[in-house]
Design a protein around this motif. Structure first.
Motif, PDB file in Angstrom:
ATOM      1  N   ALA A  72     -19.552  -7.171  -6.688  1.00  0.00           N
ATOM      2  CA  ALA A  72     -19.362  -8.331  -7.564  1.00  0.00           C
ATOM      3  C   ALA A  72     -19.296  -9.611  -6.744  1.00  0.00           C
ATOM      4  O   ALA A  72     -19.860 -10.642  -7.133  1.00  0.00           O
ATOM      5  CB  ALA A  72     -18.095  -8.148  -8.394  1.00  0.00           C
ATOM      6  N   ALA A  73     -18.648  -9.570  -5.593  1.00  0.00           N
ATOM      7  CA  ALA A  73     -18.524 -10.761  -4.743  1.00  0.00           C
ATOM      8  C   ALA A  73     -19.896 -11.207  -4.236  1.00  0.00           C
ATOM      9  O   ALA A  73     -20.207 -12.406  -4.229  1.00  0.00           O
ATOM     10  CB  ALA A  73     -17.596 -10.475  -3.573  1.00  0.00           C
ATOM     11  N   GLU A  74     -20.717 -10.249  -3.828  1.00  0.00           N
ATOM     12  CA  GLU A  74     -22.064 -10.573  -3.333  1.00  0.00           C
ATOM     13  C   GLU A  74     -22.912 -11.174  -4.453  1.00  0.00           C
ATOM     14  O   GLU A  74     -23.620 -12.157  -4.255  1.00  0.00           O
ATOM     15  CB  GLU A  74     -22.719  -9.301  -2.791  1.00  0.00           C
ATOM     16  N   ALA A  75     -22.802 -10.603  -5.634  1.00  0.00           N
ATOM     17  CA  ALA A  75     -23.568 -11.113  -6.776  1.00  0.00           C
ATOM     18  C   ALA A  75     -23.111 -12.528  -7.140  1.00  0.00           C
ATOM     19  O   ALA A  75     -23.939 -13.403  -7.402  1.00  0.00           O
ATOM     20  CB  ALA A  75     -23.423 -10.176  -7.966  1.00  0.00           C
ATOM     21  N   ARG A  77     -21.710 -14.760  -5.143  1.00  0.00           N
ATOM     22  CA  ARG A  77     -22.163 -15.698  -4.100  1.00  0.00           C
ATOM     23  C   ARG A  77     -23.617 -16.090  -4.329  1.00  0.00           C
ATOM     24  O   ARG A  77     -23.983 -17.274  -4.249  1.00  0.00           O
ATOM     25  CB  ARG A  77     -22.000 -15.083  -2.707  1.00  0.00           C
ATOM     26  N   ALA A  78     -24.452 -15.098  -4.624  1.00  0.00           N
ATOM     27  CA  ALA A  78     -25.871 -15.383  -4.861  1.00  0.00           C
ATOM     28  C   ALA A  78     -26.040 -16.251  -6.102  1.00  0.00           C
ATOM     29  O   ALA A  78     -26.834 -17.201  -6.102  1.00  0.00           O
ATOM     30  CB  ALA A  78     -26.656 -14.083  -4.995  1.00  0.00           C
ATOM     31  N   LEU A  79     -25.280 -15.947  -7.156  1.00  0.00           N
ATOM     32  CA  LEU A  79     -25.369 -16.731  -8.385  1.00  0.00           C
ATOM     33  C   LEU A  79     -24.926 -18.176  -8.147  1.00  0.00           C
ATOM     34  O   LEU A  79     -25.566 -19.112  -8.612  1.00  0.00           O
ATOM     35  CB  LEU A  79     -24.531 -16.091  -9.491  1.00  0.00           C
ATOM     36  N   ASP A  80     -23.832 -18.368  -7.396  1.00  0.00           N
ATOM     37  CA  ASP A  80     -23.358 -19.723  -7.091  1.00  0.00           C
ATOM     38  C   ASP A  80     -24.411 -20.511  -6.310  1.00  0.00           C
ATOM     39  O   ASP A  80     -24.681 -21.673  -6.621  1.00  0.00           O
ATOM     40  CB  ASP A  80     -22.052 -19.675  -6.286  1.00  0.00           C
ATOM     41  N   ALA A  81     -24.989 -19.891  -5.291  1.00  0.00           N
ATOM     42  CA  ALA A  81     -26.013 -20.566  -4.483  1.00  0.00           C
ATOM     43  C   ALA A  81     -27.235 -20.894  -5.336  1.00  0.00           C
ATOM     44  O   ALA A  81     -27.816 -21.985  -5.222  1.00  0.00           O
ATOM     45  CB  ALA A  81     -26.402 -19.689  -3.293  1.00  0.00           C
ATOM     46  N   GLY A 144     -22.852  -7.693 -20.479  1.00  0.00           N
ATOM     47  CA  GLY A 144     -22.232  -7.083 -19.313  1.00  0.00           C
ATOM     48  C   GLY A 144     -22.915  -7.406 -18.004  1.00  0.00           C
ATOM     49  O   GLY A 144     -22.605  -6.804 -16.977  1.00  0.00           O
ATOM     50  N   ARG A 145     -23.831  -8.361 -17.995  1.00  0.00           N
ATOM     51  CA  ARG A 145     -24.593  -8.717 -16.789  1.00  0.00           C
ATOM     52  C   ARG A 145     -24.368 -10.183 -16.449  1.00  0.00           C
ATOM     53  O   ARG A 145     -24.061 -10.998 -17.301  1.00  0.00           O
ATOM     54  CB  ARG A 145     -26.088  -8.493 -17.012  1.00  0.00           C
ATOM     55  N   LEU A 146     -24.575 -10.511 -15.167  1.00  0.00           N
ATOM     56  CA  LEU A 146     -24.498 -11.897 -14.731  1.00  0.00           C
ATOM     57  C   LEU A 146     -25.553 -12.733 -15.429  1.00  0.00           C
ATOM     58  O   LEU A 146     -26.692 -12.302 -15.575  1.00  0.00           O
ATOM     59  CB  LEU A 146     -24.752 -11.995 -13.227  1.00  0.00           C
ATOM     60  N   ALA A 163     -30.531 -14.419 -17.500  1.00  0.00           N
ATOM     61  CA  ALA A 163     -29.911 -13.211 -16.956  1.00  0.00           C
ATOM     62  C   ALA A 163     -30.419 -13.067 -15.523  1.00  0.00           C
ATOM     63  O   ALA A 163     -31.600 -13.261 -15.256  1.00  0.00           O
ATOM     64  CB  ALA A 163     -30.285 -11.995 -17.782  1.00  0.00           C
ATOM     65  N   VAL A 164     -29.515 -12.759 -14.611  1.00  0.00           N
ATOM     66  CA  VAL A 164     -29.836 -12.755 -13.192  1.00  0.00           C
ATOM     67  C   VAL A 164     -29.591 -11.371 -12.612  1.00  0.00           C
ATOM     68  O   VAL A 164     -28.542 -10.767 -12.848  1.00  0.00           O
ATOM     69  CB  VAL A 164     -28.966 -13.786 -12.441  1.00  0.00           C
ATOM     70  N   ARG A 165     -30.570 -10.876 -11.858  1.00  0.00           N
ATOM     71  CA  ARG A 165     -30.393  -9.611 -11.139  1.00  0.00           C
ATOM     72  C   ARG A 165     -30.366  -9.928  -9.652  1.00  0.00           C
ATOM     73  O   ARG A 165     -31.259 -10.598  -9.130  1.00  0.00           O
ATOM     74  CB  ARG A 165     -31.517  -8.629 -11.429  1.00  0.00           C
ATOM     75  N   VAL A 166     -29.314  -9.466  -8.982  1.00  0.00           N
ATOM     76  CA  VAL A 166     -29.146  -9.698  -7.560  1.00  0.00           C
ATOM     77  C   VAL A 166     -29.367  -8.380  -6.825  1.00  0.00           C
ATOM     78  O   VAL A 166     -28.861  -7.331  -7.241  1.00  0.00           O
ATOM     79  CB  VAL A 166     -27.737 -10.262  -7.252  1.00  0.00           C
TER      80      VAL A 166
END
Length: 196
Positions: A72-75, A77-81, A144-146, A163-166
């Protein structure tokens, strides 16, 4: 779990990379378990051709299906960037956070402007996203997804949902819903959840 994965955004992105006949054969065979003869009649091909198409589609889906889970943390971070890069129009920031083989799908439902075919590759996707300069993005969970809720500057209604997939710390897939009919359902659900 397999059923949930089969209808995930990641799977939709993978299916969109197949040619229409491959997609039809794959879904009819793998999801509905139809026989090759029935599928052949449905797609106007020989059973032998359908077997070959099914094999090719399975191979392509297996190659593109995400294999590793992302924390979740990695996802986040990617979403924030990604959000920062889109909001500021930072091309290099976008290229840094997009996977080289990222896929962007859009759904306008024939009612609003949307790409008619998948857009693939970091440079092509970044070029499209750089056009989103007059928008505010807000992180959300959708199905249930970012996701990011996109509102145009000065507007209160949601313009689109991204909807974003990391995968491996990078944005590997984007599914942008702009279809007003689907967004109106989202607005009602958000209003109900806020009131509850």
């Amino acid at each position: 779990v397999e059923l949930a994965d089969s209808v995930s955004m990641a799977m939709l992105l993978v299916l969109e990379t197949l040619a229409p006949t491959e997609r039809a054969v794959f879904v009819l065979r793998e999801v509905f378990d139809l026989g090759y003869d029935d599928i052949a009649r449905a797609v106007d091909k020989t059973p032998a051709a359908v077997r070959q198409i099914a094999h090719r589609a399975r191979t392509r889906v297996a190659a593109r299906r995400p294999h590793a889970t992302v924390s979740a943390a990695e996802a986040e971070r990617a979403l924030d960037a990604f959000q920062r890069a889109v909001e500021t129009g930072d091309l290099q920031g976008l290229l840094d956070v997009l996977s080289p083989d990222v896929v962007l799908l859009t759904d306008g439902g024939g009612l609003v402007r949307a790409a008619l075919a998948p857009i693939t590759g970091a440079e092509a996707v970044a070029a499209v996203l750089r056009g989103v300069t007059d928008a505010r993005l807000r992180p959300a969970q959708v199905n249930g997804r970012l996701a990011l809720l996109v509102r145009r500057e000065g507007e209160t209604e949601v313009d689109s949902v991204m909807a974003v997939r990391v995968a491996e710390g990078l944005v590997a897939g984007l599914y942008v819903v702009r279809n007003p009919e689907k967004l109106s359902r989202l607005e009602r659900e958000v209003a109900v959840s806020r009131g509850a």
